[in-house]
Design a protein around this motif. Structure first.
Motif, mmCIF file in Angstrom:
data_model
loop_
_atom_site.group_PDB
_atom_site.id
_atom_site.type_symbol
_atom_site.label_atom_id
_atom_site.label_comp_id
_atom_site.label_asym_id
_atom_site.label_seq_id
_atom_site.Cartn_x
_atom_site.Cartn_y
_atom_site.Cartn_z
ATOM 1 N N LEU A 193 121.421 54.580 80.139
ATOM 2 C CA LEU A 193 121.487 56.039 80.039
ATOM 3 C C LEU A 193 120.813 56.530 78.760
ATOM 4 O O LEU A 193 120.195 57.596 78.737
ATOM 5 C CB LEU A 193 122.941 56.506 80.088
ATOM 6 N N ARG A 194 120.911 55.754 77.703
ATOM 7 C CA ARG A 194 120.258 56.139 76.444
ATOM 8 C C ARG A 194 118.737 56.077 76.584
ATOM 9 O O ARG A 194 118.021 56.858 75.946
ATOM 10 C CB ARG A 194 120.738 55.237 75.303
ATOM 11 N N GLN A 195 118.234 55.164 77.415
ATOM 12 C CA GLN A 195 116.788 55.123 77.657
ATOM 13 C C GLN A 195 116.330 56.384 78.384
ATOM 14 O O GLN A 195 115.270 56.941 78.086
ATOM 15 C CB GLN A 195 116.411 53.884 78.476
ATOM 16 N N ILE A 196 117.127 56.835 79.338
ATOM 17 C CA ILE A 196 116.793 58.065 80.055
ATOM 18 C C ILE A 196 116.839 59.253 79.107
ATOM 19 O O ILE A 196 115.956 60.120 79.125
ATOM 20 C CB ILE A 196 117.750 58.265 81.247
ATOM 21 N N GLU A 197 117.870 59.300 78.256
ATOM 22 C CA GLU A 197 117.973 60.392 77.280
ATOM 23 C C GLU A 197 116.741 60.418 76.381
ATOM 24 O O GLU A 197 116.186 61.491 76.097
ATOM 25 C CB GLU A 197 119.237 60.207 76.431
ATOM 26 N N PHE A 198 116.295 59.241 75.955
ATOM 27 C CA PHE A 198 115.141 59.159 75.066
ATOM 28 C C PHE A 198 113.874 59.644 75.764
ATOM 29 O O PHE A 198 113.094 60.415 75.191
ATOM 30 C CB PHE A 198 114.964 57.717 74.582
ATOM 31 N N ARG A 199 113.660 59.224 77.005
ATOM 32 C CA ARG A 199 112.447 59.633 77.727
ATOM 33 C C ARG A 199 112.431 61.132 77.979
ATOM 34 O O ARG A 199 111.385 61.776 77.878
ATOM 35 C CB ARG A 199 112.349 58.862 79.047
ATOM 36 N N ILE A 200 113.582 61.685 78.304
ATOM 37 C CA ILE A 200 113.650 63.138 78.504
ATOM 38 C C ILE A 200 113.370 63.863 77.189
ATOM 39 O O ILE A 200 112.684 64.887 77.161
ATOM 40 C CB ILE A 200 115.027 63.539 79.069
ATOM 41 N N ALA A 201 113.878 63.324 76.082
ATOM 42 C CA ALA A 201 113.676 63.957 74.773
ATOM 43 C C ALA A 201 112.203 63.961 74.377
ATOM 44 O O ALA A 201 111.684 64.978 73.891
ATOM 45 C CB ALA A 201 114.511 63.247 73.712
ATOM 46 N N ILE A 202 111.502 62.841 74.583
ATOM 47 C CA ILE A 202 110.088 62.818 74.202
ATOM 48 C C ILE A 202 109.260 63.659 75.167
ATOM 49 O O ILE A 202 108.227 64.222 74.781
ATOM 50 C CB ILE A 202 109.530 61.379 74.106
ATOM 51 N N LEU A 203 109.723 63.763 76.401
ATOM 52 C CA LEU A 203 109.050 64.633 77.366
ATOM 53 C C LEU A 203 109.206 66.092 76.951
ATOM 54 O O LEU A 203 108.248 66.880 77.009
ATOM 55 C CB LEU A 203 109.648 64.401 78.751
ATOM 56 N N ARG A 204 110.414 66.453 76.508
ATOM 57 C CA ARG A 204 110.650 67.802 76.008
ATOM 58 C C ARG A 204 109.764 68.097 74.798
ATOM 59 O O ARG A 204 109.181 69.179 74.682
ATOM 60 C CB ARG A 204 112.130 67.930 75.636
ATOM 61 N N ASP A 205 109.626 67.120 73.899
ATOM 62 C CA ASP A 205 108.774 67.308 72.722
ATOM 63 C C ASP A 205 107.312 67.493 73.126
ATOM 64 O O ASP A 205 106.595 68.312 72.541
ATOM 65 C CB ASP A 205 108.904 66.112 71.781
ATOM 66 N N LYS A 206 106.877 66.726 74.119
ATOM 67 C CA LYS A 206 105.495 66.866 74.584
ATOM 68 C C LYS A 206 105.248 68.272 75.112
ATOM 69 O O LYS A 206 104.223 68.899 74.810
ATOM 70 C CB LYS A 206 105.184 65.828 75.671
ATOM 71 N N LEU A 207 106.199 68.782 75.873
ATOM 72 C CA LEU A 207 106.071 70.129 76.421
ATOM 73 C C LEU A 207 106.107 71.176 75.311
ATOM 74 O O LEU A 207 105.303 72.120 75.301
ATOM 75 C CB LEU A 207 107.190 70.382 77.430
ATOM 76 N N GLU A 208 107.015 71.008 74.357
ATOM 77 C CA GLU A 208 107.182 72.002 73.297
ATOM 78 C C GLU A 208 105.997 72.034 72.340
ATOM 79 O O GLU A 208 105.515 73.106 71.964
ATOM 80 C CB GLU A 208 108.466 71.715 72.517
ATOM 81 N N TYR A 209 105.507 70.863 71.940
ATOM 82 C CA TYR A 209 104.461 70.809 70.922
ATOM 83 C C TYR A 209 103.052 70.913 71.505
ATOM 84 O O TYR A 209 102.162 71.492 70.878
ATOM 85 C CB TYR A 209 104.582 69.519 70.107
ATOM 86 N N LEU A 210 102.832 70.325 72.687
ATOM 87 C CA LEU A 210 101.481 70.316 73.251
ATOM 88 C C LEU A 210 101.279 71.396 74.305
ATOM 89 O O LEU A 210 100.175 71.891 74.486
ATOM 90 C CB LEU A 210 101.172 68.936 73.839
ATOM 91 N N GLY A 211 102.335 71.734 75.036
ATOM 92 C CA GLY A 211 102.228 72.811 76.004
ATOM 93 C C GLY A 211 102.145 72.338 77.446
ATOM 94 O O GLY A 211 102.018 71.147 77.742
ATOM 95 N N GLU A 212 102.213 73.295 78.350
ATOM 96 C CA GLU A 212 102.246 73.003 79.784
ATOM 97 C C GLU A 212 100.986 72.306 80.281
ATOM 98 O O GLU A 212 101.034 71.564 81.265
ATOM 99 C CB GLU A 212 102.461 74.302 80.563
ATOM 100 N N ALA A 213 99.863 72.536 79.617
ATOM 101 C CA ALA A 213 98.602 71.932 80.056
ATOM 102 C C ALA A 213 98.644 70.410 79.998
ATOM 103 O O ALA A 213 97.847 69.739 80.662
ATOM 104 C CB ALA A 213 97.446 72.452 79.207
ATOM 105 N N PHE A 214 99.575 69.857 79.228
ATOM 106 C CA PHE A 214 99.656 68.410 79.052
ATOM 107 C C PHE A 214 100.833 67.802 79.817
ATOM 108 O O PHE A 214 101.197 66.651 79.574
ATOM 109 C CB PHE A 214 99.761 68.075 77.564
ATOM 110 N N CYS A 215 101.425 68.569 80.733
ATOM 111 C CA CYS A 215 102.563 68.097 81.526
ATOM 112 C C CYS A 215 102.338 68.413 82.999
ATOM 113 O O CYS A 215 101.670 69.388 83.342
ATOM 114 C CB CYS A 215 103.862 68.770 81.075
ATOM 115 N N THR A 216 102.929 67.595 83.859
ATOM 116 C CA THR A 216 102.941 67.922 85.279
ATOM 117 C C THR A 216 104.075 68.914 85.535
ATOM 118 O O THR A 216 104.970 69.092 84.701
ATOM 119 C CB THR A 216 103.164 66.667 86.134
ATOM 120 N N GLU A 217 104.047 69.550 86.697
ATOM 121 C CA GLU A 217 105.114 70.494 87.036
ATOM 122 C C GLU A 217 106.468 69.794 87.097
ATOM 123 O O GLU A 217 107.490 70.341 86.662
ATOM 124 C CB GLU A 217 104.799 71.174 88.373
ATOM 125 N N GLU A 218 106.481 68.576 87.634
ATOM 126 C CA GLU A 218 107.737 67.830 87.713
ATOM 127 C C GLU A 218 108.236 67.465 86.320
ATOM 128 O O GLU A 218 109.440 67.512 86.048
ATOM 129 C CB GLU A 218 107.546 66.563 88.556
#
Length: 331
Positions: free
Chosen positions: A126-151
């Motif tokens: 579960l901590r691995q999932i928490e970590f992946r979601i956290a870095i995904l959130r950071d990618k969205l916040e710092y880089l923006g939607e252009a660098f993320c898929t809709e999912e």
């Protein structure tokens, strides 16, 4: 950052301003970055398993005293003389000046779906999932939607779901924890996304808990839902979330290490795979995860391969972790 009146704000300058306001000024000088040019200096922007990104100063020259290990407040001013920018940065008593012609954002995205960091014991999956979601959130916040898929953007909302985020399953020890949102507060988007997962997994019990949680948020109910997530009865929804994250991460390339370093990495991967096959022959389930250094910011770190060996303890799902590692040579 103070900015001269003859300078027009750009998206890159706004990113620079954010970093400096946070006291972040980690430069990579020529020779310190893999594949870098001689007339470029890189400012580390977002660096995690999902992305390695930099603000690049072109035609750059650094003068004065730059403290690489400095931690603290930074005073900065940006001026422009003709076509040349001048960034003046004060790190306490010292001052350095960076001359450059233009600033750009450089981004490299990577597959983060099978990364593993085992810094905290207990319910590691579960901590691995928490970590992946956290870095995904950071990618969205710092880089923006252009660098993320809709999912990815939908899954990133789960960073604001306390039964699964740092409130209940932090991936890092307390002394390194930097909350990304208020403690014990869930967003409507996060609850909606979790309800979709529970519905797709056919988990009616979890759906009932989520309906209650939607009306009466609080620490007590969040902890009750968190306990459900590490039981065998609710394994389908957790496994579904892990698979969705892994599937989206496959849109990006893996880090590829070459030379002697690559040879050593392949050796420990083979060792881990051999052990995995032995475990599976014994009827055990094992998941292979990798912990890898950054590719472009070259330093002395370790590459590791982890095996999560699944089991149960009463009604709970638990894992044991075996680690294979090599020391990475200074580049």
């Amino acid at each position: 950052m103070e900015i001269a009146e003859n300078i027009t704000w750009t998206e890159e300058l706004e990113r620079l301003d954010v970093l400096l306001s946070q006291g972040q000024f980690e430069l990579l000088l020529p020779g310190e970055r893999y594949g870098g040019g001689e007339k470029e200096i890189w400012l580390v922007y977002l660096m995690n398993d999902a992305a390695e990104s930099f603000l690049v100063f072109h035609d750059a020259e650094l003068t004065g005293t730059y403290q690489k290990e400095y931690e603290g407040e930074i005073d900065a001013a940006l001026e422009k003389d003709g076509e040349q920018y001048v960034l003046i940065v004060r790190q306490k008593e010292t001052v350095c000046t960076l001359f450059f012609s233009r600033l750009s954002l450089e981004v490299h995205l990577f597959d983060y779906g099978k990364t593993g960091h085992f810094w905290v014991d207990g319910y590691e999956y579960l901590r691995q999932i928490e970590f992946r979601i956290a870095i995904l959130r950071d990618k969205l916040e710092y880089l923006g939607e252009a660098f993320c898929t809709e999912e990815e953007m939908r899954l990133a909302s789960l960073a604001n779901f306390p039964p699964l985020n740092f409130c209940c399953y932090p991936a890092v020890p307390d002394q390194y924890l930097v909350p990304s949102c208020p403690w014990w507060e869930a967003t409507e988007e996060a609850i909606t996304e979790m309800k979709k997962l529970a519905s797709e997994a056919g988990d009616k019990v979890l759906l009932r808990y989520l309906a209650l949680y939607e009306k009466w948020q609080g620490k007590l109910l969040a902890k009750q839902i968190a306990k459900l997530l590490h039981t065998s009865r609710h394994a389908k929804v957790v496994d579904l979330l892990e698979k969705k994250l892994a599937r989206e991460a496959q849109n990006y390339p893996k880090r590829r290490f070459t030379g002697e370093e690559g040879t050593q990495i392949r050796k420990i991967q083979e060792q881990a795979m051999k052990r995995k096959k032995i475990l599976e022959a014994e009827g055990k389930r094992a998941s292979l995860l990798r912990e890898e250094p950054f590719f472009y910011a070259r330093d002395s770190v370790e590459y590791k391969v982890h095996l999560m060996i699944w089991g149960t303890r009463g009604k709970e799902r638990v894992v044991e972790v075996e680690t294979f590692k090599i020391s990475r040579m200074q580049q």
